[in-house]
Design an enzyme around this catalytic site. Structure first.
Site, PDB file in Angstrom:
ATOM      1  N   GLU A   1       0.888  -1.162  -0.140  1.00 35.21           N
ATOM      2  CA  GLU A   1      -0.211  -0.139  -0.423  1.00 35.21           C
ATOM      3  C   GLU A   1       0.965   1.297   0.227  1.00 35.21           C
ATOM      4  O   GLU A   1       0.223   2.131   0.222  1.00 35.21           O
ATOM      5  CB  GLU A   1      -1.318  -0.147   1.358  1.00 35.21           C
ATOM      6  CG  GLU A   1      -1.897  -1.029   1.433  1.00 35.21           C
ATOM      7  CD  GLU A   1      -3.326  -1.028   2.542  1.00 35.21           C
ATOM      8  OE1 GLU A   1      -4.350  -2.034   2.055  1.00 35.21           O
ATOM      9  OE2 GLU A   1      -2.955  -0.623   3.459  1.00 35.21           O
ATOM     10  N   ASN A   2       1.932   1.020  -0.164  1.00 30.01           N
ATOM     11  CA  ASN A   2       2.891   2.638   0.018  1.00 30.01           C
ATOM     12  C   ASN A   2       2.697   3.327  -1.082  1.00 30.01           C
ATOM     13  O   ASN A   2       2.405   4.785  -1.263  1.00 30.01           O
ATOM     14  CB  ASN A   2       4.527   2.160   0.205  1.00 30.01           C
ATOM     15  CG  ASN A   2       4.960   1.660   1.675  1.00 30.01           C
ATOM     16  OD1 ASN A   2       4.291   1.427   2.201  1.00 30.01           O
ATOM     17  ND2 ASN A   2       6.652   1.378   1.454  1.00 30.01           N
TER      18      ASN A   2
END
Length: 525
Positions: free
Chosen positions: A439-440
């Site tokens: 999810e970065n």
């Protein structure tokens, strides 16, 4: 002795405070019995010093443990110092550690995920030897590094849940706290410690490539051989023998400390590995000096191909995201896998803990597990069980929901860590995909919690370092930069893979609950 031998140092350990509890002197403790492998919280709980951190809010009562430095100590006897090489091998140290052998500093380590091995001949002595490992507070060290980084890069001088101590310590990120788990950073010698004697030579690494044909397969096994000091001219032979395949042998050239050797095996009527038929071929690699076995490994080979294919939609609005096994599209029903315990020393290598969990997933119809990026690279036991059960593995690199420093030093650390683990895990047929982070990319694109850094910190890790390592050491396995990832919107339902948080958060769905997942048009959710 002529065979490589590993002795586990798992007895006689004690732990003591390496730094005083300045905020509460009454917490200064005498040396306490310790278990190795283990974690400090488990030792303190067994000694009655702290309560069960999982009961009610007692997680908060034990928070002081993570602000103290701790030293683990033991002694071991060495009856004789034989010829050859002698190593001390730590399979896992959590995390910022200084190792002393016989009162002399042997090394410092700074990565929970990878093994650490040291030549101890200059430090060892016949008879009793003392070994000490001191762990610095990961939270304090991480924040000190954050402050030092901020001094060099003043544009981002903040403390934030996505830019704090955990971004600066290569340690399982969930241990700093997550939505599903407590804040229990802990520390400890979390995997076995081994005294490794190599009198002649050892097999340090192996992997294989399979070429599948309609009537069989060819398996090329590549091994790395390391000779002991003073044994560079020893005549050695490497043999590979497998069930249902031909055998092969090769002479190992003399004169070199390290040598890469290849053997080719033919597999008539090869049976392909797949989630529906997870067939494995046992193979034994043996290194001999004349008729004497010097080193050996028992391994398993699975014959399959893995592809990530992304066919365009007919209307041109998006593209698919399909895992293809042995040339056939495979529907991946699955789940995300988090570490099986907050203290991984309890379950990491433990088949009795892992087999029921993985079997339950398979019995529920799962054919894939995603090893989530807030956790860790899993154990050989984990991947071997996935091989056996027919569970494909989507493997995240352990970066999650945070920005990470990406200066030259950080990139070097990322590359060394990735190379160690890619080379270890690549031999498992269950491995289906490497993924750069959790999810970065979405975090940066959506400006989570308004942090708004001047650049996407960590991008070079996921876009350059990790794909380069995978391309070099495991080119047969697909790489994907992040999860979720795809298009201008990293969490697009039309491109790439997607995380559906709408039902969880009830956003935009009338009375959102699990049946509403059917409305999601994600290509790979």
């Amino acid at each position: 002795m002529s065979k490589t031998m590993a002795t586990t140092l798992d007895s006689g350990w004690h732990v003591r405070q390496a730094s005083p509890s300045d905020f509460n002197p009454s917490l200064d403790l005498p040396p306490l019995p310790a278990q190795v492998p283990g974690h400090i919280h488990l030792d303190l709980q067994r000694a009655g010093v702290i309560p069960d951190p999982f009961y009610r809010l007692q997680e908060r009562d034990v928070a002081w443990v993570d602000d103290v430095d701790w030293t683990y100590e033991t002694t071991f006897d060495l009856k004789s110092v034989t010829n050859g090489d002698l190593y001390l091998r730590f399979l896992g140290l959590d995390t910022v550690a200084e190792i002393c052998l016989n009162g002399r500093r042997l090394a410092t380590t700074d990565n929970m995920f990878i093994p650490h091995e040291f030549d101890i001949r200059p430090f060892i002595r016949q008879g009793e030897n003392s070994l000490a490992v001191t762990f610095r507070s990961a939270r304090r060290v991480g924040r000190e590094r954050l402050e030092a980084w901020s001094a060099r890069h003043p544009a981002l001088r903040v403390h934030h849940s996505m830019w704090d101590a955990r971004s600066f310590v290569r340690k399982a990120q969930y241990m700093f706290g997550w939505d599903w788990g407590p804040i229990l950073l802990s520390c400890g010698i979390w995997r076995p410690v081994e005294l490794l004697a190599v009198p002649v030579a050892r097999i340090t690494d192996w992997h294989y490539e399979a070429v599948l044909e309609s009537d069989g397969a060819t398996v090329r096994i590549e091994t790395e051989i390391e000779r002991a000091t003073g044994r560079l001219d020893e005549p050695l032979t490497l043999l590979a023998q497998g069930e249902g395949m031909s055998s092969a042998s090769v002479m190992i050239p003399t004169g070199n400390t390290r040598t890469t050797m290849s053997l080719t095996l033919n597999v008539p009527g090869a049976r392909r590995w797949s989630p529906d038929d997870p067939h494995l071929y046992p193979v034994r690699l043996t290194m001999q000096s004349d008729e004497t076995i010097v080193d050996e490994r028992a391994v398993r080979v699975g014959l399959r191909t893995i592809e990530l294919v992304r066919p365009p939609d007919r209307d041109g609005q998006g593209e698919g995201f399909v895992i293809r096994v042995n040339g056939e599209n495979h529907f991946c029903k699955g789940a995300n896998w988090i570490p099986a315990d907050s203290f991984p020393s309890k379950t990491y290598d433990n088949e009795a803990s892992l087999r029921p969990l993985l079997s339950a997933a398979r019995e529920a119809g799962c054919t894939m597990l995603r090893v989530w990026g807030g956790g860790m690279y899993e154990s050989e036991t984990f991947y071997a069980l996935c091989d056996e059960l027919g569970l494909l593995v989507w493997q995240d690199f352990p970066y999650a929901c945070a920005y990470y420093p990406d200066d030259s030093e950080a990139l070097d650390v990322a590359a060394a860590e990735a190379m160690s683990e890619v080379r270890r895990i690549r031999v498992h047929p269950s491995l289906a995909l490497w993924c750069g982070n959790n999810e970065n990319h979405q975090m940066y694109a959506d400006n989570w919690q308004g942090l708004n850094p001047p650049s996407f910190l960590g991008e070079s890790i996921y876009e350059t370092v990790l794909p380069d390592v995978v391309a070099t050491h495991d080119p047969a396995t697909p790489y994907w930069p992040s999860s979720a990832y795809g298009g201008q919107n990293p969490n697009s339902p039309d491109v790439g893979d997607r995380h559906n948080w709408n039902v969880w958060h009830g956003e935009g769905i009338e009375g959102g609950d699990w049946p509403q997942y059917a409305e999601d048009r994600a290509r790979f959710c």
